[in-house]
Design a protein around this motif. Structure first.
Motif, PDB file in Angstrom:
ATOM      1  N   ARG A  26       0.830  -1.213   0.000  1.00  0.00           N
ATOM      2  CA  ARG A  26       0.000   0.000   0.000  1.00  0.00           C
ATOM      3  C   ARG A  26       0.864   1.263   0.000  1.00  0.00           C
ATOM      4  O   ARG A  26       0.577   2.207  -0.714  1.00  0.00           O
ATOM      5  CB  ARG A  26      -0.917  -0.022   1.237  1.00  0.00           C
ATOM      6  CG  ARG A  26      -1.764   1.235   1.414  1.00  0.00           C
ATOM      7  CD  ARG A  26      -2.921   1.001   2.363  1.00  0.00           C
ATOM      8  NE  ARG A  26      -2.521   0.779   3.742  1.00  0.00           N
ATOM      9  CZ  ARG A  26      -2.135   1.749   4.578  1.00  0.00           C
ATOM     10  NH1 ARG A  26      -2.106   2.998   4.179  1.00  0.00           N
ATOM     11  NH2 ARG A  26      -1.792   1.470   5.819  1.00  0.00           N
ATOM     12  N   VAL A  27       1.964   1.272   0.781  1.00  0.00           N
ATOM     13  CA  VAL A  27       2.705   2.534   0.911  1.00  0.00           C
ATOM     14  C   VAL A  27       3.719   2.784  -0.211  1.00  0.00           C
ATOM     15  O   VAL A  27       3.947   3.929  -0.592  1.00  0.00           O
ATOM     16  CB  VAL A  27       3.383   2.698   2.300  1.00  0.00           C
ATOM     17  CG1 VAL A  27       2.349   2.860   3.394  1.00  0.00           C
ATOM     18  CG2 VAL A  27       4.346   1.570   2.613  1.00  0.00           C
ATOM     19  N   VAL A  28       4.326   1.728  -0.751  1.00  0.00           N
ATOM     20  CA  VAL A  28       5.288   1.964  -1.861  1.00  0.00           C
ATOM     21  C   VAL A  28       5.104   1.034  -3.061  1.00  0.00           C
ATOM     22  O   VAL A  28       5.735   1.230  -4.087  1.00  0.00           O
ATOM     23  CB  VAL A  28       6.766   1.849  -1.398  1.00  0.00           C
ATOM     24  CG1 VAL A  28       7.160   3.011  -0.523  1.00  0.00           C
ATOM     25  CG2 VAL A  28       7.059   0.550  -0.700  1.00  0.00           C
ATOM     26  N   GLY A  29       4.256   0.030  -2.922  1.00  0.00           N
ATOM     27  CA  GLY A  29       4.057  -0.906  -4.030  1.00  0.00           C
ATOM     28  C   GLY A  29       4.751  -2.240  -3.750  1.00  0.00           C
ATOM     29  O   GLY A  29       5.574  -2.342  -2.840  1.00  0.00           O
ATOM     30  N   ALA A  30       4.420  -3.239  -4.563  1.00  0.00           N
ATOM     31  CA  ALA A  30       4.962  -4.590  -4.340  1.00  0.00           C
ATOM     32  C   ALA A  30       6.463  -4.616  -4.619  1.00  0.00           C
ATOM     33  O   ALA A  30       6.931  -4.043  -5.603  1.00  0.00           O
ATOM     34  CB  ALA A  30       4.250  -5.581  -5.250  1.00  0.00           C
ATOM     35  N   GLY A  31       7.208  -5.266  -3.753  1.00  0.00           N
ATOM     36  CA  GLY A  31       8.658  -5.369  -3.945  1.00  0.00           C
ATOM     37  C   GLY A  31       9.020  -6.609  -4.752  1.00  0.00           C
ATOM     38  O   GLY A  31       8.277  -7.592  -4.751  1.00  0.00           O
ATOM     39  N   THR A  32      10.166  -6.526  -5.420  1.00  0.00           N
ATOM     40  CA  THR A  32      10.678  -7.701  -6.140  1.00  0.00           C
ATOM     41  C   THR A  32      11.974  -8.126  -5.461  1.00  0.00           C
ATOM     42  O   THR A  32      12.930  -7.345  -5.422  1.00  0.00           O
ATOM     43  CB  THR A  32      10.988  -7.345  -7.610  1.00  0.00           C
ATOM     44  OG1 THR A  32       9.837  -6.720  -8.157  1.00  0.00           O
ATOM     45  CG2 THR A  32      11.345  -8.585  -8.413  1.00  0.00           C
ATOM     46  N   PRO A  33      12.011  -9.348  -4.915  1.00  0.00           N
ATOM     47  CA  PRO A  33      13.239  -9.778  -4.229  1.00  0.00           C
ATOM     48  C   PRO A  33      14.450  -9.699  -5.160  1.00  0.00           C
ATOM     49  O   PRO A  33      14.369 -10.088  -6.321  1.00  0.00           O
ATOM     50  CB  PRO A  33      12.926 -11.232  -3.842  1.00  0.00           C
ATOM     51  CG  PRO A  33      11.437 -11.278  -3.768  1.00  0.00           C
ATOM     52  CD  PRO A  33      10.939 -10.323  -4.832  1.00  0.00           C
ATOM     53  N   PRO A  34      15.554  -9.149  -4.655  1.00  0.00           N
ATOM     54  CA  PRO A  34      16.745  -8.989  -5.501  1.00  0.00           C
ATOM     55  C   PRO A  34      17.538 -10.293  -5.626  1.00  0.00           C
ATOM     56  O   PRO A  34      17.374 -11.207  -4.810  1.00  0.00           O
ATOM     57  CB  PRO A  34      17.566  -7.961  -4.716  1.00  0.00           C
ATOM     58  CG  PRO A  34      17.181  -8.223  -3.295  1.00  0.00           C
ATOM     59  CD  PRO A  34      15.769  -8.705  -3.281  1.00  0.00           C
ATOM     60  N   ALA A  35      18.377 -10.368  -6.637  1.00  0.00           N
ATOM     61  CA  ALA A  35      19.267 -11.529  -6.784  1.00  0.00           C
ATOM     62  C   ALA A  35      20.606 -11.137  -6.170  1.00  0.00           C
ATOM     63  O   ALA A  35      21.439 -10.496  -6.813  1.00  0.00           O
ATOM     64  CB  ALA A  35      19.428 -11.859  -8.262  1.00  0.00           C
ATOM     65  N   ASP A  36      20.814 -11.478  -4.895  1.00  0.00           N
ATOM     66  CA  ASP A  36      22.031 -11.056  -4.203  1.00  0.00           C
ATOM     67  C   ASP A  36      23.220 -11.943  -4.564  1.00  0.00           C
ATOM     68  O   ASP A  36      23.066 -13.141  -4.807  1.00  0.00           O
ATOM     69  CB  ASP A  36      21.821 -11.130  -2.681  1.00  0.00           C
ATOM     70  CG  ASP A  36      20.863 -10.062  -2.193  1.00  0.00           C
ATOM     71  OD1 ASP A  36      20.630  -9.091  -2.936  1.00  0.00           O
ATOM     72  OD2 ASP A  36      20.340 -10.207  -1.068  1.00  0.00           O
ATOM     73  N   ALA A  37      24.405 -11.325  -4.527  1.00  0.00           N
ATOM     74  CA  ALA A  37      25.636 -12.102  -4.721  1.00  0.00           C
ATOM     75  C   ALA A  37      25.864 -12.990  -3.500  1.00  0.00           C
ATOM     76  O   ALA A  37      25.482 -12.636  -2.381  1.00  0.00           O
ATOM     77  CB  ALA A  37      26.814 -11.150  -4.885  1.00  0.00           C
ATOM     78  N   THR A  38      26.472 -14.144  -3.728  1.00  0.00           N
ATOM     79  CA  THR A  38      26.839 -15.001  -2.591  1.00  0.00           C
ATOM     80  C   THR A  38      28.209 -14.561  -2.063  1.00  0.00           C
ATOM     81  O   THR A  38      28.959 -13.858  -2.755  1.00  0.00           O
ATOM     82  CB  THR A  38      26.938 -16.474  -3.022  1.00  0.00           C
ATOM     83  OG1 THR A  38      28.000 -16.561  -3.992  1.00  0.00           O
ATOM     84  CG2 THR A  38      25.638 -16.961  -3.634  1.00  0.00           C
ATOM     85  N   LEU A  39      28.518 -15.043  -0.862  1.00  0.00           N
ATOM     86  CA  LEU A  39      29.834 -14.733  -0.286  1.00  0.00           C
ATOM     87  C   LEU A  39      30.939 -15.262  -1.214  1.00  0.00           C
ATOM     88  O   LEU A  39      31.940 -14.574  -1.468  1.00  0.00           O
ATOM     89  CB  LEU A  39      29.946 -15.350   1.113  1.00  0.00           C
ATOM     90  CG  LEU A  39      31.292 -15.217   1.808  1.00  0.00           C
ATOM     91  CD1 LEU A  39      31.697 -13.748   1.968  1.00  0.00           C
ATOM     92  CD2 LEU A  39      31.272 -15.896   3.187  1.00  0.00           C
ATOM     93  N   ALA A  40      30.741 -16.481  -1.731  1.00  0.00           N
ATOM     94  CA  ALA A  40      31.772 -17.074  -2.601  1.00  0.00           C
ATOM     95  C   ALA A  40      31.982 -16.191  -3.838  1.00  0.00           C
ATOM     96  O   ALA A  40      33.131 -15.960  -4.261  1.00  0.00           O
ATOM     97  CB  ALA A  40      31.353 -18.483  -3.010  1.00  0.00           C
ATOM     98  N   GLU A  41      30.903 -15.689  -4.397  1.00  0.00           N
ATOM     99  CA  GLU A  41      31.051 -14.826  -5.587  1.00  0.00           C
ATOM    100  C   GLU A  41      31.773 -13.529  -5.229  1.00  0.00           C
ATOM    101  O   GLU A  41      32.623 -13.045  -5.982  1.00  0.00           O
ATOM    102  CB  GLU A  41      29.668 -14.496  -6.172  1.00  0.00           C
ATOM    103  CG  GLU A  41      29.023 -15.676  -6.882  1.00  0.00           C
ATOM    104  CD  GLU A  41      27.523 -15.480  -7.124  1.00  0.00           C
ATOM    105  OE1 GLU A  41      26.952 -16.296  -7.873  1.00  0.00           O
ATOM    106  OE2 GLU A  41      26.925 -14.540  -6.554  1.00  0.00           O
ATOM    107  N   ALA A  42      31.418 -12.971  -4.067  1.00  0.00           N
ATOM    108  CA  ALA A  42      32.053 -11.707  -3.674  1.00  0.00           C
ATOM    109  C   ALA A  42      33.550 -11.915  -3.420  1.00  0.00           C
ATOM    110  O   ALA A  42      34.382 -11.096  -3.841  1.00  0.00           O
ATOM    111  CB  ALA A  42      31.368 -11.145  -2.435  1.00  0.00           C
TER     112      ALA A  42
END
Ligand SMILES: Cc1cc2nc3c(=O)[nH]c(=O)nc-3n(C[C@H](O)[C@H](O)[C@H](O)COP(=O)(O)OP(=O)(O)OC[C@H]3O[C@@H](n4cnc5c(N)ncnc54)[C@H](O)[C@@H]3O)c2cc1C
Length: 553
Positions: A26-42
């Motif tokens: 209601r306040v900002v709209g539906a969120g889309t979960p992000p594709a986060d980097a893994t620790l191994a990738e970082a």
């Protein structure tokens, strides 16, 4: 194990409560979960950036060059830090992480760094929210100086109540050490679980019970600073008229002058009694008048905070169980506050009689303005007071960024800050069809004024650069509004990189020259945390991009 890209320990998480999704929608709209980097990738990206080049720093027994170690010291907790870590686009990481065990180790490491032409960034709990911990721009190697091994109570002067701590001591360790002596520091920033004594001093932090126990600047009695130019000892006199107070130079120095290696802190007896109560008001005008009267009455309370209606509604929506909320609303309705528009939390600590009288006096003032006390909600607030940062993880996973900013002003300026700050922030992303949910509370009240603390929330974009641009747009508008409306650029989080462009507005050019001269005295070669607090020759925009290089001359 501590989260490498978020708040707290991996074992602790607090999911969003039922109903939160609908509220956020209601306040900002539906969120889309992000594709986060893994620790191994970082970690792999750190290795890739190292490539086949020779290490930037030669081996040293106290310095780790392990890529994961360096990654874990590359950033703090600001929103740009989160975007960098979560997206895996981390940017520069320190070339080494040093872990001194003593002041003498710190001195050696400062000399070694100067000889290597390296820059040094002191690292306490890593909870900075203003880009303090990023490796400076420029070709020089960077050493992160982690004070974690210099932790614990060093000595306690029973006659004076003075406790000497190592700089890397975290909030829980401070209180655990003092509790055994029947004492407390009473310093509870919301980052208390992870932040450290040295970080508190270097950023001039403020705890939630600052009315009762004072800000860290009132608790910091003295100590030792190791700087590239030498050692500064600050004796813990109870008071002194011997010229300017050099502790005031060290407080808020953000690593630019050197490393706090020992801190003498003023402690208080453990309180015999401590209570927190929530009071709801039917409208904002009455709530504000009540809290203003409370602040100027200077009662012996430990804390007073007041949420605006937007914050009260948001907190209730994100606080939890629908059934509890229904009961609360029914109770308020029966007490004549059907919409419970604004919530205040009032606390007192000390001897039983002092606490009882202070709270009775406070309730009398709040009651005159229509405030209604609700049982148990204040204690609930106390139980959950360090939980909010964990919600940031849950919100991020649901596709939302949340950040905070804060200021303080005298009472004559507070109403216009409240009236204009959050509203201008809400409109910033309109052109791109995005909404910002911004809401405020008075977090620390003083007889002459108050801090204003704003939390804001918006949707993550799929592209991290777009998320960063959204944050930058909101932050810039808010920072400009704060300065224009007569507030300080920070009441508690400090300057770092993200506020440095705004510092001259309140210090003036002579003031900035004085700070720069102090930095040059303690650190003639400019090895300490370049780009933090003051702009420096090599600086490009800070991680936020908010500031230009030399913005402060
Ligand atoms: C969820 C959350 C809630 C927060 N709540 C509050 C709050 O209620 N009140 C508040 O005031 N702040 C708050 N903060 C901001 C932050 O916690 C404070 O600025 C804190 O004092 C930083 O301490 P730290 O040990 O984590 O320092 P770090 O983040 O590691 O470092 C901060 C700065 O201090 C310097 N520094 C650290 N140790 C030393 C040392 N020994 N000598 C010299 N320089 C040093 C660093 O170089 C850096 O410039 C919050 C942050 C988060 C993420």
């Amino acid at each position: 194990m501590r989260r490498w890209n978020g708040w707290g320990d991996e074992a602790d998480s607090f999911p969003l409560p039922e109903g939160a999704g609908a509220f956020l929608d209601r306040v900002v709209g539906a969120g889309t979960p992000p594709a986060d980097a893994t620790l191994a990738e970082a970690v792999a990206s750190v290795r890739a950036a190292d490539g086949d080049a020779a290490p930037a720093l030669p081996p040293h027994p106290l310095v780790s060059s392990d890529p994961e170690d360096r990654l874990r010291h590359a950033r703090g907790q600001s929103l740009p830090d989160w975007v960098a870590l979560r997206s895996g686009r981390i940017g520069r990481v320190p070339d080494g992480v040093a872990r001194p065990a003593s002041a003498s180790d710190v001195r050696d490491l400062l000399h070694w760094s100067a000889a290597m032409g390296a820059r040094v960034v002191p690292y306490g709990g890593g909870t900075s929210v203003l880009g303090h911990l990023s490796a400076p721009d420029g070709p020089a190697p960077c050493l992160s100086l982690d004070l974690g091994r210099m932790a614990g109570l060093v000595r306690f002067d029973d006659a004076s109540g003075l406790a000497t701590f190592g700089p890397g001591t975290t909030g829980p360790a401070v209180e655990a050490a003092l509790a055994g002596l029947g004492r407390t520091l009473g310093h509870y920033p919301q980052s208390w679980e992870l932040s450290t004594v040295g970080g508190w001093i270097a950023t001039r932090s403020v705890g939630q019970q600052s009315i009762g126990y004072g800000r860290i600047d009132q608790r910091f009695a003295g100590g030792v600073l190791e700087s590239p130019a030498g050692t500064l000892r600050m004796p813990p006199f109870p008071a002194s008229a011997a010229g300017p107070d050099l502790r005031q130079l060290v407080l808020g120095s953000e690593g630019r002058l050197g490393v706090v290696t020992e801190a003498v802190l003023r402690t208080s007896p453990l309180p015999e009694d401590e209570r927190f109560h929530a009071v709801f008001f039917p409208d904002w005008e009455r709530a504000y008048a009540a809290v203003h009267d409370l602040a100027t009455a200077e009662l012996p309370l430990s804390m007073v905070r007041l949420s605006t209606p937007a914050e009260t509604e948001t907190n209730l929506a994100l606080a939890g169980h629908a059934r509890t909320m229904r009961t609360l609303r029914a109770y308020l309705g029966a007490r004549g506050v059907p919409r419970g528009r604004a919530m205040a939390v009032v606390g007192a600590a000390g001897g039983h009689p002092t606490v009882s009288v202070a709270l009775l006096d406070a309730f009398a003032i709040l009651g005159r303005h229509g405030g209604v006390r609700v049982p148990r909600v204040g204690e609930e607030w106390r139980r959950n007071r360090f939980r909010t940062p964990y919600l940031r993880d849950a919100l991020w996973s649901a596709g939302y960024a949340v950040d905070t900013l804060e200021t303080a002003a005298d009472w004559s300026a507070v109403p216009r800050l409240l009236a204009r700050l959050a509203p201008v922030m809400r409109r910033v992303l309109e052109a791109e069809g995005e909404r910002v949910h911004a809401f405020a509370h008075l977090s620390h009240v003083y007889a002459s004024g108050s801090s204003v603390y704003v939390t804001y929330l918006f949707r993550l974009a799929q592209d991290p650069d777009v998320t960063l641009a959204r944050w930058r747009a909101v932050k810039d508008v808010a920072s400009r509004a704060i300065v224009d409306l007569g507030g300080t650029i920070s009441h508690q989080h400090g300057v770092g990189r993200d506020h440095r462009a705004y510092l001259a507005a309140e210090k003036g050019s002579l003031g900035i020259r004085a700070i720069r001269a102090a930095a040059a005295t303690f650190d003639p070669e400019g090895i300490m945390a370049p780009g933090v607090l003051l702009g420096d020759a090599h600086d490009g925009p800070g991680p936020s991009g908010a500031a230009e290089g030399r913005d402060d001359g």
